[in-house]
Design a protein around this motif. Structure first.
Motif, mmCIF file in Angstrom:
data_model
loop_
_atom_site.group_PDB
_atom_site.id
_atom_site.type_symbol
_atom_site.label_atom_id
_atom_site.label_comp_id
_atom_site.label_asym_id
_atom_site.label_seq_id
_atom_site.Cartn_x
_atom_site.Cartn_y
_atom_site.Cartn_z
ATOM 1 N N VAL A 1 0.848 -1.193 0.000
ATOM 2 C CA VAL A 1 0.000 0.000 0.000
ATOM 3 C C VAL A 1 0.883 1.242 0.000
ATOM 4 N N ALA A 2 0.514 2.219 -0.817
ATOM 5 C CA ALA A 2 1.217 3.504 -0.849
ATOM 6 C C ALA A 2 0.255 4.603 -0.410
ATOM 7 N N LEU A 3 0.688 5.383 0.567
ATOM 8 C CA LEU A 3 -0.142 6.459 1.114
ATOM 9 C C LEU A 3 0.511 7.826 0.937
ATOM 10 N N ASN A 4 1.601 7.892 0.186
ATOM 11 C CA ASN A 4 2.392 9.124 0.132
ATOM 12 C C ASN A 4 1.925 10.146 -0.908
ATOM 13 N N ILE A 5 0.972 9.809 -1.750
ATOM 14 C CA ILE A 5 0.466 10.743 -2.759
ATOM 15 C C ILE A 5 -0.855 11.330 -2.237
ATOM 16 N N PRO A 6 -0.980 12.643 -2.187
ATOM 17 C CA PRO A 6 -2.218 13.247 -1.670
ATOM 18 C C PRO A 6 -3.468 12.763 -2.404
ATOM 19 N N ARG A 7 -4.515 12.529 -1.633
ATOM 20 C CA ARG A 7 -5.837 12.141 -2.144
ATOM 21 C C ARG A 7 -5.848 10.805 -2.884
ATOM 22 N N THR A 8 -4.820 9.945 -2.662
ATOM 23 C CA THR A 8 -4.738 8.660 -3.352
ATOM 24 C C THR A 8 -4.161 7.593 -2.430
ATOM 25 N N VAL A 9 -4.796 6.427 -2.433
ATOM 26 C CA VAL A 9 -4.231 5.233 -1.812
ATOM 27 C C VAL A 9 -4.059 4.237 -2.945
ATOM 28 N N ALA A 10 -2.838 3.777 -3.159
ATOM 29 C CA ALA A 10 -2.557 2.817 -4.222
ATOM 30 C C ALA A 10 -2.245 1.468 -3.601
ATOM 31 N N VAL A 11 -2.741 0.396 -4.231
ATOM 32 C CA VAL A 11 -2.536 -0.963 -3.742
ATOM 33 C C VAL A 11 -2.038 -1.800 -4.915
ATOM 34 N N ARG A 12 -1.062 -2.687 -4.615
ATOM 35 C CA ARG A 12 -0.560 -3.595 -5.648
ATOM 36 C C ARG A 12 -0.221 -4.945 -5.028
ATOM 37 N N ASP A 13 -0.073 -5.933 -5.880
ATOM 38 C CA ASP A 13 0.357 -7.269 -5.489
ATOM 39 C C ASP A 13 1.870 -7.247 -5.341
ATOM 40 N N SER A 14 2.375 -7.636 -4.182
ATOM 41 C CA SER A 14 3.822 -7.569 -3.962
ATOM 42 C C SER A 14 4.593 -8.561 -4.828
ATOM 43 N N LYS A 15 3.912 -9.572 -5.350
ATOM 44 C CA LYS A 15 4.583 -10.543 -6.224
ATOM 45 C C LYS A 15 4.603 -10.085 -7.687
ATOM 46 N N ASP A 16 3.887 -9.020 -8.003
ATOM 47 C CA ASP A 16 3.830 -8.497 -9.376
ATOM 48 C C ASP A 16 3.954 -6.981 -9.313
ATOM 49 N N ARG A 17 5.126 -6.513 -8.940
ATOM 50 C CA ARG A 17 5.324 -5.077 -8.704
ATOM 51 C C ARG A 17 5.170 -4.219 -9.953
ATOM 52 N N SER A 18 5.322 -4.801 -11.118
ATOM 53 C CA SER A 18 5.117 -4.018 -12.346
ATOM 54 C C SER A 18 3.697 -4.185 -12.882
ATOM 55 N N PHE B 1 -7.566 4.107 -4.731
ATOM 56 C CA PHE B 1 -8.728 4.422 -3.915
ATOM 57 C C PHE B 1 -8.640 5.867 -3.446
ATOM 58 N N ALA B 2 -9.781 6.496 -3.259
ATOM 59 C CA ALA B 2 -9.824 7.748 -2.497
ATOM 60 C C ALA B 2 -9.625 7.353 -1.033
ATOM 61 N N PRO B 3 -8.953 8.172 -0.234
ATOM 62 C CA PRO B 3 -8.707 7.806 1.163
ATOM 63 C C PRO B 3 -9.976 7.437 1.943
ATOM 64 N N ALA B 4 -11.079 8.127 1.716
ATOM 65 C CA ALA B 4 -12.325 7.803 2.427
ATOM 66 C C ALA B 4 -12.824 6.410 2.050
ATOM 67 N N VAL B 5 -12.717 6.057 0.790
ATOM 68 C CA VAL B 5 -13.138 4.731 0.334
ATOM 69 C C VAL B 5 -12.219 3.665 0.921
ATOM 70 N N TRP B 6 -10.925 3.924 0.969
ATOM 71 C CA TRP B 6 -9.962 2.994 1.560
ATOM 72 C C TRP B 6 -10.300 2.755 3.039
ATOM 73 N N SER B 7 -10.670 3.792 3.759
ATOM 74 C CA SER B 7 -11.040 3.642 5.172
ATOM 75 C C SER B 7 -12.263 2.750 5.339
ATOM 76 N N VAL B 8 -13.254 2.943 4.487
ATOM 77 C CA VAL B 8 -14.452 2.095 4.536
ATOM 78 C C VAL B 8 -14.072 0.646 4.238
#
Length: 65
Positions: A23-40, A46-53
């Motif tokens: 999970v990446a939280l360092n970009i404003p207004r964005t939460v990014a999620v990826r599979d650690s086995k497929d980094r490319s 997600f919007a942060p509010a949606v990620w919280s839900v």
């Protein structure tokens, strides 16, 4: 262009074949999620509010197995 700073989920396993997400939280207004086995591979954004839900829902959902 800003670069996502991914960290492995604290609930991910440590083995090479275990399911892991990052999970990446360092970009404003964005939460990014990826599979650690497929980094490319694809990212899910997600919007942060949606990620919280989503996190609350997962925390309250019983594990089936």
């Amino acid at each position: 262009m800003e670069t996502f700073d991914f960290v492995k989920s604290s609930h991910s396993g440590g083995g090479p074949e275990q399911e892991c997400v990052e999970v990446a939280l360092n970009i404003p207004r964005t939460v990014a999620v990826r599979d650690s086995k497929d980094r490319s591979g694809p990212l899910i954004h997600f919007a942060p509010a949606v990620w919280s839900v989503f996190q609350r829902h997962i925390a309250l959902t019983p594990v089936r197995g």
